[in-house]
Motif scaffolding. Sequence first.
Motif, PDB file in Angstrom:
ATOM      1  N   GLY A 237       0.832  -1.198   0.000  1.00 36.18           N
ATOM      2  CA  GLY A 237       0.000   0.000   0.000  1.00 36.18           C
ATOM      3  C   GLY A 237       0.865   1.245   0.000  1.00 36.18           C
ATOM      4  O   GLY A 237       2.077   1.196  -0.232  1.00 36.18           O
ATOM      5  N   TYR A 238       0.244   2.365   0.303  1.00 30.70           N
ATOM      6  CA  TYR A 238       0.994   3.634   0.312  1.00 30.70           C
ATOM      7  C   TYR A 238       2.105   3.601   1.365  1.00 30.70           C
ATOM      8  O   TYR A 238       3.216   4.062   1.130  1.00 30.70           O
ATOM      9  CB  TYR A 238       0.021   4.781   0.574  1.00 30.70           C
ATOM     10  CG  TYR A 238       0.687   6.122   0.703  1.00 30.70           C
ATOM     11  CD1 TYR A 238       1.390   6.676  -0.372  1.00 30.70           C
ATOM     12  CD2 TYR A 238       0.625   6.855   1.891  1.00 30.70           C
ATOM     13  CE1 TYR A 238       2.010   7.910  -0.258  1.00 30.70           C
ATOM     14  CE2 TYR A 238       1.227   8.094   2.006  1.00 30.70           C
ATOM     15  CZ  TYR A 238       1.926   8.611   0.930  1.00 30.70           C
ATOM     16  OH  TYR A 238       2.534   9.837   1.041  1.00 30.70           O
ATOM     17  N   VAL A 239       1.810   3.033   2.527  1.00 29.49           N
ATOM     18  CA  VAL A 239       2.799   2.975   3.605  1.00 29.49           C
ATOM     19  C   VAL A 239       3.529   1.639   3.544  1.00 29.49           C
ATOM     20  O   VAL A 239       2.917   0.574   3.641  1.00 29.49           O
ATOM     21  CB  VAL A 239       2.120   3.137   4.978  1.00 29.49           C
ATOM     22  CG1 VAL A 239       3.162   3.100   6.094  1.00 29.49           C
ATOM     23  CG2 VAL A 239       1.324   4.438   5.033  1.00 29.49           C
TER      24      VAL A 239
ATOM     25  N   THR B 114       7.359  -4.880   5.920  1.00 28.55           N
ATOM     26  CA  THR B 114       6.101  -5.207   5.221  1.00 28.55           C
ATOM     27  C   THR B 114       6.385  -5.768   3.831  1.00 28.55           C
ATOM     28  O   THR B 114       5.712  -6.696   3.379  1.00 28.55           O
ATOM     29  CB  THR B 114       5.188  -3.972   5.091  1.00 28.55           C
ATOM     30  OG1 THR B 114       5.828  -2.986   4.280  1.00 28.55           O
ATOM     31  CG2 THR B 114       4.846  -3.384   6.446  1.00 28.55           C
ATOM     32  N   LEU B 115       7.388  -5.213   3.157  1.00 30.70           N
ATOM     33  CA  LEU B 115       7.683  -5.692   1.802  1.00 30.70           C
ATOM     34  C   LEU B 115       8.233  -7.120   1.825  1.00 30.70           C
ATOM     35  O   LEU B 115       7.870  -7.951   0.973  1.00 30.70           O
ATOM     36  CB  LEU B 115       8.670  -4.746   1.119  1.00 30.70           C
ATOM     37  CG  LEU B 115       8.084  -3.362   0.769  1.00 30.70           C
ATOM     38  CD1 LEU B 115       9.192  -2.368   0.427  1.00 30.70           C
ATOM     39  CD2 LEU B 115       7.088  -3.469  -0.386  1.00 30.70           C
TER      40      LEU B 115
ATOM     41  N   GLU C 117      14.428   5.636   0.163  1.00 32.08           N
ATOM     42  CA  GLU C 117      14.010   7.017   0.398  1.00 32.08           C
ATOM     43  C   GLU C 117      12.504   7.059   0.169  1.00 32.08           C
ATOM     44  O   GLU C 117      11.884   6.023  -0.134  1.00 32.08           O
ATOM     45  CB  GLU C 117      14.695   7.967  -0.594  1.00 32.08           C
ATOM     46  CG  GLU C 117      14.303   7.690  -2.039  1.00 32.08           C
ATOM     47  CD  GLU C 117      14.316   8.914  -2.951  1.00 32.08           C
ATOM     48  OE1 GLU C 117      14.671  10.012  -2.532  1.00 32.08           O
ATOM     49  OE2 GLU C 117      13.936   8.735  -4.125  1.00 32.08           O
ATOM     50  N   SER C 118      11.912   8.257   0.283  1.00 29.19           N
ATOM     51  CA  SER C 118      10.505   8.462  -0.074  1.00 29.19           C
ATOM     52  C   SER C 118      10.441   9.575  -1.121  1.00 29.19           C
ATOM     53  O   SER C 118      11.160  10.572  -1.015  1.00 29.19           O
ATOM     54  CB  SER C 118       9.689   8.849   1.157  1.00 29.19           C
ATOM     55  OG  SER C 118       9.663   7.783   2.085  1.00 29.19           O
ATOM     56  N   ARG C 119       9.562   9.406  -2.129  1.00 30.43           N
ATOM     57  CA  ARG C 119       9.497  10.366  -3.243  1.00 30.43           C
ATOM     58  C   ARG C 119       8.129  10.254  -3.916  1.00 30.43           C
ATOM     59  O   ARG C 119       7.676   9.148  -4.218  1.00 30.43           O
ATOM     60  CB  ARG C 119      10.605  10.037  -4.252  1.00 30.43           C
ATOM     61  CG  ARG C 119      10.635  10.898  -5.521  1.00 30.43           C
ATOM     62  CD  ARG C 119      11.784  10.489  -6.437  1.00 30.43           C
ATOM     63  NE  ARG C 119      13.076  10.644  -5.792  1.00 30.43           N
ATOM     64  CZ  ARG C 119      13.783  11.789  -5.779  1.00 30.43           C
ATOM     65  NH1 ARG C 119      13.334  12.837  -6.423  1.00 30.43           N
ATOM     66  NH2 ARG C 119      14.934  11.848  -5.151  1.00 30.43           N
ATOM     67  N   GLY C 120       7.506  11.425  -4.146  1.00 30.14           N
ATOM     68  CA  GLY C 120       6.231  11.410  -4.863  1.00 30.14           C
ATOM     69  C   GLY C 120       5.173  10.606  -4.142  1.00 30.14           C
ATOM     70  O   GLY C 120       4.852  10.855  -2.984  1.00 30.14           O
TER      71      GLY C 120
ATOM     72  N   ASP D 149      10.299   3.609   6.894  1.00 29.52           N
ATOM     73  CA  ASP D 149      11.648   3.471   7.441  1.00 29.52           C
ATOM     74  C   ASP D 149      12.664   4.385   6.755  1.00 29.52           C
ATOM     75  O   ASP D 149      13.809   4.482   7.201  1.00 29.52           O
ATOM     76  CB  ASP D 149      12.107   1.999   7.393  1.00 29.52           C
ATOM     77  CG  ASP D 149      11.834   1.322   6.059  1.00 29.52           C
ATOM     78  OD1 ASP D 149      11.170   1.944   5.204  1.00 29.52           O
ATOM     79  OD2 ASP D 149      12.273   0.178   5.864  1.00 29.52           O
ATOM     80  N   TYR D 150      12.283   5.046   5.672  1.00 30.20           N
ATOM     81  CA  TYR D 150      13.153   6.027   4.999  1.00 30.20           C
ATOM     82  C   TYR D 150      12.313   7.244   4.631  1.00 30.20           C
ATOM     83  O   TYR D 150      12.023   7.485   3.457  1.00 30.20           O
ATOM     84  CB  TYR D 150      13.793   5.424   3.738  1.00 30.20           C
ATOM     85  CG  TYR D 150      14.761   4.298   4.032  1.00 30.20           C
ATOM     86  CD1 TYR D 150      16.062   4.566   4.448  1.00 30.20           C
ATOM     87  CD2 TYR D 150      14.359   2.966   3.918  1.00 30.20           C
ATOM     88  CE1 TYR D 150      16.948   3.535   4.732  1.00 30.20           C
ATOM     89  CE2 TYR D 150      15.238   1.925   4.196  1.00 30.20           C
ATOM     90  CZ  TYR D 150      16.529   2.222   4.602  1.00 30.20           C
ATOM     91  OH  TYR D 150      17.400   1.204   4.884  1.00 30.20           O
ATOM     92  N   PRO D 151      11.904   8.087   5.607  1.00 29.50           N
ATOM     93  CA  PRO D 151      10.928   9.160   5.353  1.00 29.50           C
ATOM     94  C   PRO D 151      11.536  10.452   4.812  1.00 29.50           C
ATOM     95  O   PRO D 151      11.006  11.528   5.040  1.00 29.50           O
ATOM     96  CB  PRO D 151      10.318   9.363   6.743  1.00 29.50           C
ATOM     97  CG  PRO D 151      11.438   9.066   7.687  1.00 29.50           C
ATOM     98  CD  PRO D 151      12.251   7.978   7.040  1.00 29.50           C
TER      99      PRO D 151
END
Length: 572
Positions: free
Chosen positions: A451-453, A458-459, A515-518, A524-526
């Motif tokens: 999902g989004y989070v 989780t992966l 990382e986080s993008r878009g 865990d990588y905000p």
Amino acid sequence: MTKMLDADVLIIGGGAAGTKAALELHEQGLKVLMVVKGFLGRSGCSIFATNLLATPDESPQAGTEEQIHRQMDFLAKYTHYLGDQEYLKQATLYNIREFFPWLEERGLYVRRMPDGTLIKNLPKGLQTWAPKMGTSGTVIMDILRKEVLRKGIKVLEETTATSLLTNDGTVVGATALDYRNGELLIIRAKATILASGHSNYLSLRSTGTRDGSASGWVMAYRVGATLQNLEMQWYHVSDIARPRAWMRLHLYPNPLPATAERAHLHNTDGEFFFSGNMYPDNAAPYYMQLKHLYKEVQRGKARWDGGYYTSYRHIDPKVIEKFIYQSQFYKKLGYDVTRDMIECGLTYHMNVGGIRVNGQTMESGVPGLFIAGSVGALVTGGLPNVMYDGRVAARYAGERAHCLPSPEMNSKQVQVEEARVFGQLRTEPREGYLPAQVKRQIRETMWKYMGYVKSEATLNEGLRQLQRVRTEVVPKMRLGSDTRRFNYDWVDALDVADMLEACELQMCFSLHRKESRGAFYREDYPITDNEHWLCHVLGHQEDGRLKIETKPVDLPYTKPKERQADFFALDY
């Protein structure tokens, strides 16, 4: 039950990219064959397109540096700075100079005021519609369908491509199951254009229809193509929560026709928490909605599958009635658009990534295979962009078809695929799972773990669950009937293999980007990390296994200012 077919160019997909390519190739005098899983122009994702990027002076000669610069800034954010900017520039020029005149010559009506000026959003005038918000894709695809049929181009509807065929590393055609007649087609072609779209039904709630099983990604990957940025999955926040059959009904957060207002989002307690006007320089608020919805979910004032609402109550009801197609659905559900809010839920939508492609030629890197439309990784869709892709792919695929003889087929490869496809036509074990039940298990896994989070934990659990489906459930999969005609179980069974592979690939790509993008958020990588992760995540098959690497993004026109920043503080 197999049949051989020949074509100069084979096109897989019947959306805007595929039809545009077919029309261009027909003009070149080439023999074109289209394979469409559903119905030409009436299934897939192109019919759901709604907004058309406008030009300020409405002139076919438009295309000033200022316009292009504005579009490049917008599209760079739209693709989270991962889009091919040289490609985006050329596609923008096509949109400004050719897209509207070509379609208007064929009867497209772009909504206008009584004085003839285009209806646009206010005050910037960046978007327009044909003729209502929510109908542009349907109307344009109807024009393209009629144009293809009028030209006499051969189209095989209700026929699903099952694999690309190669000989000495070159794509020489494909196999396809005509599920109306239960025939496996062996199609030989000098060039193949893959235009199968990108809105795939891989999660419980999705804008993709049953046709969308990510087969385009998987078929290309299996013949050696490189995939790019599959982790960049988009979601719709503003699709209605129920009835479930209408989960693709989108209550647009985008700029609306003839008004400066936009839809509002409210939480469970009725408190306002988002409007696209909070980010006036960002015309595509989708991933910004996600950031704000995340905070409401954290506060316990919304859920991912509901508990929050879209409101048009603050907007002039005449605007809603005249210009927005969705207004009729309010009435059918018993709502009053001037008074009521509608509950929404998150849906899995399109993807920034896809098959890596040369944006100047639409070549995939595998000889004989060209890519058109959003199954590629150039941009996040849009009708002008994908029609541009179709035109370019047709040019270079046509050049290849004009100068090459018909290729030799690899008979052993054909036999293997024939055995695989007909091997699915079994009704045992009787206590086993129907393909639709297996698909649901895959979608439940994606909803829960992709999902989004997301996080590494989780992966990894999602990959473990997909592996369980692959090893424990799929061997017990059986069809309800072994009839060969209109056997949708058979099609679903073929889809299961593609869905499993596509979902595993998406999770592996997601694990790699730290990382986080878009629209891509990892708890865990905000941080958005332009210093280390302004790059493409690439994956290809090597010795039967996925090999992932990264490659820096080329940014010749515009780039982000920040080296690193709080993900939630950015508007891209």
